[in-house]
Scaffold this motif. Sequence first.
Motif, mmCIF file in Angstrom:
data_model
loop_
_atom_site.group_PDB
_atom_site.id
_atom_site.type_symbol
_atom_site.label_atom_id
_atom_site.label_comp_id
_atom_site.label_asym_id
_atom_site.label_seq_id
_atom_site.Cartn_x
_atom_site.Cartn_y
_atom_site.Cartn_z
ATOM 1 N N VAL A 180 8.049 10.006 10.636
ATOM 2 C CA VAL A 180 7.146 9.559 9.590
ATOM 3 C C VAL A 180 6.393 10.759 9.012
ATOM 4 O O VAL A 180 5.913 11.621 9.745
ATOM 5 N N MET A 181 6.344 10.815 7.702
ATOM 6 C CA MET A 181 5.652 11.908 7.009
ATOM 7 C C MET A 181 4.193 11.492 6.801
ATOM 8 O O MET A 181 3.864 10.788 5.846
ATOM 9 N N ALA A 182 3.320 11.930 7.684
ATOM 10 C CA ALA A 182 1.926 11.471 7.630
ATOM 11 C C ALA A 182 1.072 12.245 6.630
ATOM 12 O O ALA A 182 0.044 11.749 6.185
ATOM 13 N N THR A 183 1.510 13.448 6.280
ATOM 14 C CA THR A 183 0.796 14.219 5.253
ATOM 15 C C THR A 183 1.819 14.812 4.292
ATOM 16 O O THR A 183 3.025 14.744 4.535
ATOM 17 N N GLY A 184 1.317 15.427 3.238
ATOM 18 C CA GLY A 184 2.203 16.115 2.305
ATOM 19 C C GLY A 184 2.874 17.303 2.989
ATOM 20 O O GLY A 184 2.520 17.672 4.112
ATOM 21 N N TRP A 195 -2.592 18.959 3.131
ATOM 22 C CA TRP A 195 -3.726 18.486 3.940
ATOM 23 C C TRP A 195 -4.073 17.027 3.661
ATOM 24 O O TRP A 195 -4.911 16.448 4.324
ATOM 25 N N GLU A 196 -3.381 16.431 2.672
ATOM 26 C CA GLU A 196 -3.680 15.031 2.324
ATOM 27 C C GLU A 196 -2.811 14.057 3.118
ATOM 28 O O GLU A 196 -1.632 14.316 3.366
ATOM 29 N N THR A 197 -3.406 12.911 3.478
ATOM 30 C CA THR A 197 -2.638 11.882 4.176
ATOM 31 C C THR A 197 -1.773 11.113 3.172
ATOM 32 O O THR A 197 -2.091 11.042 1.986
ATOM 33 N N GLN A 198 -0.686 10.552 3.653
ATOM 34 C CA GLN A 198 0.212 9.761 2.802
ATOM 35 C C GLN A 198 0.210 8.282 3.165
ATOM 36 O O GLN A 198 0.659 7.462 2.382
ATOM 37 N N PHE A 199 -0.191 7.987 4.393
ATOM 38 C CA PHE A 199 -0.194 6.607 4.862
ATOM 39 C C PHE A 199 -1.583 6.253 5.384
ATOM 40 O O PHE A 199 -2.328 7.129 5.826
ATOM 41 N N TRP A 244 -3.520 21.918 11.399
ATOM 42 C CA TRP A 244 -4.978 21.740 11.357
ATOM 43 C C TRP A 244 -5.565 22.222 10.043
ATOM 44 O O TRP A 244 -6.528 22.976 10.015
ATOM 45 N N MET A 245 -4.963 21.753 8.992
ATOM 46 C CA MET A 245 -5.439 22.177 7.678
ATOM 47 C C MET A 245 -6.495 21.217 7.158
ATOM 48 O O MET A 245 -6.321 19.996 7.192
ATOM 49 N N GLY A 246 -7.588 21.799 6.704
ATOM 50 C CA GLY A 246 -8.632 21.010 6.061
ATOM 51 C C GLY A 246 -8.384 20.970 4.568
ATOM 52 O O GLY A 246 -7.346 21.433 4.073
ATOM 53 N N LYS A 247 -9.315 20.398 3.854
ATOM 54 C CA LYS A 247 -9.187 20.302 2.409
ATOM 55 C C LYS A 247 -9.002 21.703 1.815
ATOM 56 O O LYS A 247 -9.618 22.662 2.275
#
Length: 411
Positions: A180-184, A195-199, A244-247
């Motif tokens: 599952v691709m949880a982030t970009g 760093w953005e979520t997809q689900f 561990w990437m933030g915005k």
Amino acid sequence: MTKLLITAGHLLFGTDDEYVEDGAVLISDRTVVAAGRRATVEKRAGQDHRVLSFPDATLLPGLIDCHVHLAFDGSPDPVAALRASDDATLFEGMARRAERLLDFGVTTVRDLGDRGGLAVRLRDEIAAGRRPGPRVVAAGTPLTSPQGHCWFLGGEVQGPDRIRDAVRAAAQQGADLIKVMATGGGLTSGGPAVWETQFTPEELAAAVDEARRAGLPVAAHAHGTAGIADVIAAGVNTIEHCTWMGKDGSMDLREDLLAQLVAKDISVCPASHPNWRSFAERVGPERARELFAPARRMAERRVRLIAGTDAGVPRSGVDGLVAGLEFFEYIGLSRTEAIACATVEAARALGLAHDTGRLRPGYRADLIVVGGNPLDDLNALRDIRLVLANGLVHSPGQADAKAGCAGRAIT
Ligand SMILES: [Zn+2]
């Protein structure tokens, strides 16, 4: 059936000890019969056996690459290459790359995303002995959000119910696990940032729950810390990248989440790019230290790390696994620990600890012989002298000869 006795100056991850001098492995019918000190193993060999001796070399379990994409060709633009290929062409490329992995001592791979179930098909072809290659553990098509990371592989899905349907369909098609691709991700232009979520957490929980019902583990691609938090909460089995990437790409390592990774026994596959050294040189020592600090901290906190290359993504070929182990040494693991990340630990994370990743009686005959001693220098793992995958001898370069290309790694 003639037995095969392989002796070597050193042996790693045998039956009783992690390391012995003057070791040997006895193989019969594609299975390890005994592995350990030569004197002990020889006694088990009896009269009728063939001997291969490598006095200045090391015998160890075949390597496991926990993160590859056989469908990607490792060229500067693997996505364009994939989209331009029909399934038949793509399948042949995948089979060729799988065979090439054997050249580099890789006897098991976990494929974390292909198109149209081709990796499952290849897995079965190899398992049936119709094609040479490592054992393939196949995720099939990764679940992603509409237009999300790797949407072009065909796994776009939204909402808990549709996600459950997709997981059930993957299980039915023979997937060994769910990805599952949880982030970009960096490979997909125009999708969410890394760093953005997809689900949503609900969607991830549905994916994990449905996978559990089907008896399948879940691997989650997650760069961003928000996504990492969500997949830990959902209870996935492995986290891929885990940068561990933030915005906006800043570093945002959370100690409470690190503690949860350890407590929940979740393995992390950093899948660091094989060219991590030249990358570090390019960005400068300070930025490199900052970017690699989270990985170093995971090693310090004893998060279970496993080796993977993301082979297939731009400029990541089938030859990158040793560079990944050198990365583990760079972030503080001992050389024994680094090798375990591609053998013992990797097998455990993939649910294969009973069958490969060690040289033990009853285990599948997956082993390699390398020149010198990798405990003195991991670079020894690049000097492959012999590869046995599922008991079959592979001669490095076979794949090249057939494909009519030069004996170099695909980069
Ligand atoms: Zn990947």
